[in-house]
Design a protein around this motif. Structure first.
Motif, PDB file in Angstrom:
ATOM      1  N   GLY A  27       6.759  -4.081 -15.756  1.00 18.62           N
ATOM      2  CA  GLY A  27       5.966  -3.030 -15.695  1.00 18.62           C
ATOM      3  C   GLY A  27       4.555  -3.214 -15.537  1.00 18.62           C
ATOM      4  O   GLY A  27       4.068  -4.555 -15.299  1.00 18.62           O
ATOM      5  N   PHE A  28       3.871  -2.233 -15.548  1.00 17.45           N
ATOM      6  CA  PHE A  28       2.435  -2.286 -15.079  1.00 17.45           C
ATOM      7  C   PHE A  28       1.694  -2.684 -16.287  1.00 17.45           C
ATOM      8  O   PHE A  28       1.718  -2.242 -17.457  1.00 17.45           O
ATOM      9  CB  PHE A  28       1.894  -0.895 -14.725  1.00 17.45           C
ATOM     10  CG  PHE A  28       2.725  -0.264 -13.474  1.00 17.45           C
ATOM     11  CD1 PHE A  28       3.272   0.770 -13.573  1.00 17.45           C
ATOM     12  CD2 PHE A  28       2.599  -1.055 -12.410  1.00 17.45           C
ATOM     13  CE1 PHE A  28       3.764   1.177 -12.620  1.00 17.45           C
ATOM     14  CE2 PHE A  28       3.147  -0.520 -11.496  1.00 17.45           C
ATOM     15  CZ  PHE A  28       3.818   0.630 -11.320  1.00 17.45           C
ATOM     16  N   SER A  29       0.805  -3.616 -16.345  1.00 24.62           N
ATOM     17  CA  SER A  29      -0.199  -4.040 -17.176  1.00 24.62           C
ATOM     18  C   SER A  29      -1.605  -3.605 -16.951  1.00 24.62           C
ATOM     19  O   SER A  29      -2.519  -3.222 -17.871  1.00 24.62           O
ATOM     20  CB  SER A  29      -0.291  -5.595 -17.242  1.00 24.62           C
ATOM     21  OG  SER A  29      -0.571  -5.977 -16.019  1.00 24.62           O
ATOM     22  N   GLY A  30      -1.883  -3.197 -15.872  1.00 29.66           N
ATOM     23  CA  GLY A  30      -3.054  -2.562 -15.516  1.00 29.66           C
ATOM     24  C   GLY A  30      -2.871  -0.883 -15.203  1.00 29.66           C
ATOM     25  O   GLY A  30      -1.737  -0.592 -15.296  1.00 29.66           O
ATOM     26  N   ALA A  31      -3.992  -0.226 -15.276  1.00 26.01           N
ATOM     27  CA  ALA A  31      -4.031   1.244 -15.216  1.00 26.01           C
ATOM     28  C   ALA A  31      -4.031   1.896 -13.951  1.00 26.01           C
ATOM     29  O   ALA A  31      -3.908   3.014 -13.555  1.00 26.01           O
ATOM     30  CB  ALA A  31      -4.994   1.678 -16.213  1.00 26.01           C
ATOM     31  N   VAL A  32      -4.645   0.933 -12.746  1.00 23.33           N
ATOM     32  CA  VAL A  32      -4.527   1.488 -11.572  1.00 23.33           C
ATOM     33  C   VAL A  32      -3.878   0.924 -10.746  1.00 23.33           C
ATOM     34  O   VAL A  32      -3.503  -0.035 -10.371  1.00 23.33           O
ATOM     35  CB  VAL A  32      -6.257   0.907 -11.029  1.00 23.33           C
ATOM     36  CG1 VAL A  32      -6.565   1.675  -9.788  1.00 23.33           C
ATOM     37  CG2 VAL A  32      -7.229   1.855 -12.128  1.00 23.33           C
ATOM     38  N   MET A  33      -3.365   2.010  -9.750  1.00 25.07           N
ATOM     39  CA  MET A  33      -2.430   1.739  -8.705  1.00 25.07           C
ATOM     40  C   MET A  33      -3.037   1.949  -7.544  1.00 25.07           C
ATOM     41  O   MET A  33      -3.821   3.072  -7.239  1.00 25.07           O
ATOM     42  CB  MET A  33      -0.896   2.108  -9.007  1.00 25.07           C
ATOM     43  CG  MET A  33      -0.272   1.509 -10.016  1.00 25.07           C
ATOM     44  SD  MET A  33       1.478   1.846  -9.784  1.00 25.07           S
ATOM     45  CE  MET A  33       1.804   1.073  -8.070  1.00 25.07           C
ATOM     46  N   GLY A  34      -2.979   1.458  -6.416  1.00 24.77           N
ATOM     47  CA  GLY A  34      -3.438   1.975  -5.124  1.00 24.77           C
ATOM     48  C   GLY A  34      -2.295   1.983  -3.963  1.00 24.77           C
ATOM     49  O   GLY A  34      -1.340   1.212  -3.944  1.00 24.77           O
ATOM     50  N   TRP A  35      -2.751   2.601  -2.837  1.00 21.29           N
ATOM     51  CA  TRP A  35      -2.127   2.643  -1.613  1.00 21.29           C
ATOM     52  C   TRP A  35      -3.140   2.167  -0.660  1.00 21.29           C
ATOM     53  O   TRP A  35      -4.332   2.685  -0.635  1.00 21.29           O
ATOM     54  CB  TRP A  35      -1.666   3.987  -1.299  1.00 21.29           C
ATOM     55  CG  TRP A  35      -0.590   4.494  -2.157  1.00 21.29           C
ATOM     56  CD1 TRP A  35      -0.465   5.362  -3.288  1.00 21.29           C
ATOM     57  CD2 TRP A  35       0.955   4.285  -1.676  1.00 21.29           C
ATOM     58  NE1 TRP A  35       0.812   5.505  -3.536  1.00 21.29           N
ATOM     59  CE2 TRP A  35       1.681   5.049  -2.867  1.00 21.29           C
ATOM     60  CE3 TRP A  35       1.634   3.470  -0.807  1.00 21.29           C
ATOM     61  CZ2 TRP A  35       3.037   4.918  -2.694  1.00 21.29           C
ATOM     62  CZ3 TRP A  35       2.683   3.449  -0.653  1.00 21.29           C
ATOM     63  CH2 TRP A  35       3.752   4.156  -1.695  1.00 21.29           C
ATOM     64  N   PHE A  36      -2.622   1.497   0.520  1.00 21.38           N
ATOM     65  CA  PHE A  36      -3.200   0.723   1.506  1.00 21.38           C
ATOM     66  C   PHE A  36      -2.397   0.991   2.702  1.00 21.38           C
ATOM     67  O   PHE A  36      -1.148   1.309   2.525  1.00 21.38           O
ATOM     68  CB  PHE A  36      -3.394  -0.618   1.164  1.00 21.38           C
ATOM     69  CG  PHE A  36      -4.495  -1.178  -0.160  1.00 21.38           C
ATOM     70  CD1 PHE A  36      -3.751  -1.036  -1.091  1.00 21.38           C
ATOM     71  CD2 PHE A  36      -5.743  -1.410   0.101  1.00 21.38           C
ATOM     72  CE1 PHE A  36      -4.708  -1.244  -2.253  1.00 21.38           C
ATOM     73  CE2 PHE A  36      -6.465  -1.757  -0.895  1.00 21.38           C
ATOM     74  CZ  PHE A  36      -6.071  -1.393  -2.228  1.00 21.38           C
ATOM     75  N   ARG A  37      -2.944   0.907   3.809  1.00 20.37           N
ATOM     76  CA  ARG A  37      -2.332   0.889   5.108  1.00 20.37           C
ATOM     77  C   ARG A  37      -2.919  -0.127   6.070  1.00 20.37           C
ATOM     78  O   ARG A  37      -4.197  -0.459   6.066  1.00 20.37           O
ATOM     79  CB  ARG A  37      -2.285   2.327   5.874  1.00 20.37           C
ATOM     80  CG  ARG A  37      -3.771   2.887   6.204  1.00 20.37           C
ATOM     81  CD  ARG A  37      -3.660   4.527   6.642  1.00 20.37           C
ATOM     82  NE  ARG A  37      -4.858   4.802   6.803  1.00 20.37           N
ATOM     83  CZ  ARG A  37      -5.139   6.104   7.234  1.00 20.37           C
ATOM     84  NH1 ARG A  37      -4.203   7.054   7.088  1.00 20.37           N
ATOM     85  NH2 ARG A  37      -6.248   6.637   7.645  1.00 20.37           N
TER      86      ARG A  37
END
Length: 120
Positions: A27-37
């Protein structure tokens, strides 16, 4: 954490796609998820990110008003809704987790990419 991105495909200009990024493992330990391309022949570009505890959103100028990031916390899934797609949106899209909250985020967990092709 393992990330699985999906939802890419071929779409005509002006169309829409929704990308999904499902997380598994610890699971996520951090609070920020990102999208890149990353477009052919170009460097990877930040698209947007979400602070899913506080609900903050951040987007690169080129997608503001067209792309929307959302989450389903129960499913550990982040979405990238892409509307009014343009040929210049053609790229391999990646999701990332455990990112810093920044215009140039640094992320520690990456999923495999999903290809989005926008035809003119």
């Amino acid at each position: 954490v393992q990330l699985q991105a999906s939802g890419g495909g071929l779409v005509q200009a002006g169309g829409s796609l929704r990308l999904s990024c499902a997380a598994s493992g610890r699971g996520f330990s951090g609070a920020v998820m990102g999208w890149f391309r990353q477009a052919p022949g170009k460097e990877r570009e930040f698209v947007g990110s979400i602070h899913w505890i506080r609900g903050y959103l951040r987007y690169v100028d080129s997608v503001k008003g067209r792309f929307t990031i959302s989450t389903d916390n129960a499913k550990n899934t982040v979405y990238l809704q892409m509307n009014n797609l343009k040929p210049e949106d053609t790229a391999v899209y990646y999701c990332a987790a455990d990112c810093s909250w920044s215009n140039r985020p640094v992320c520690t967990s990456w999923g495999q990419g999903t290809l989005v092709t926008v035809s003119s």
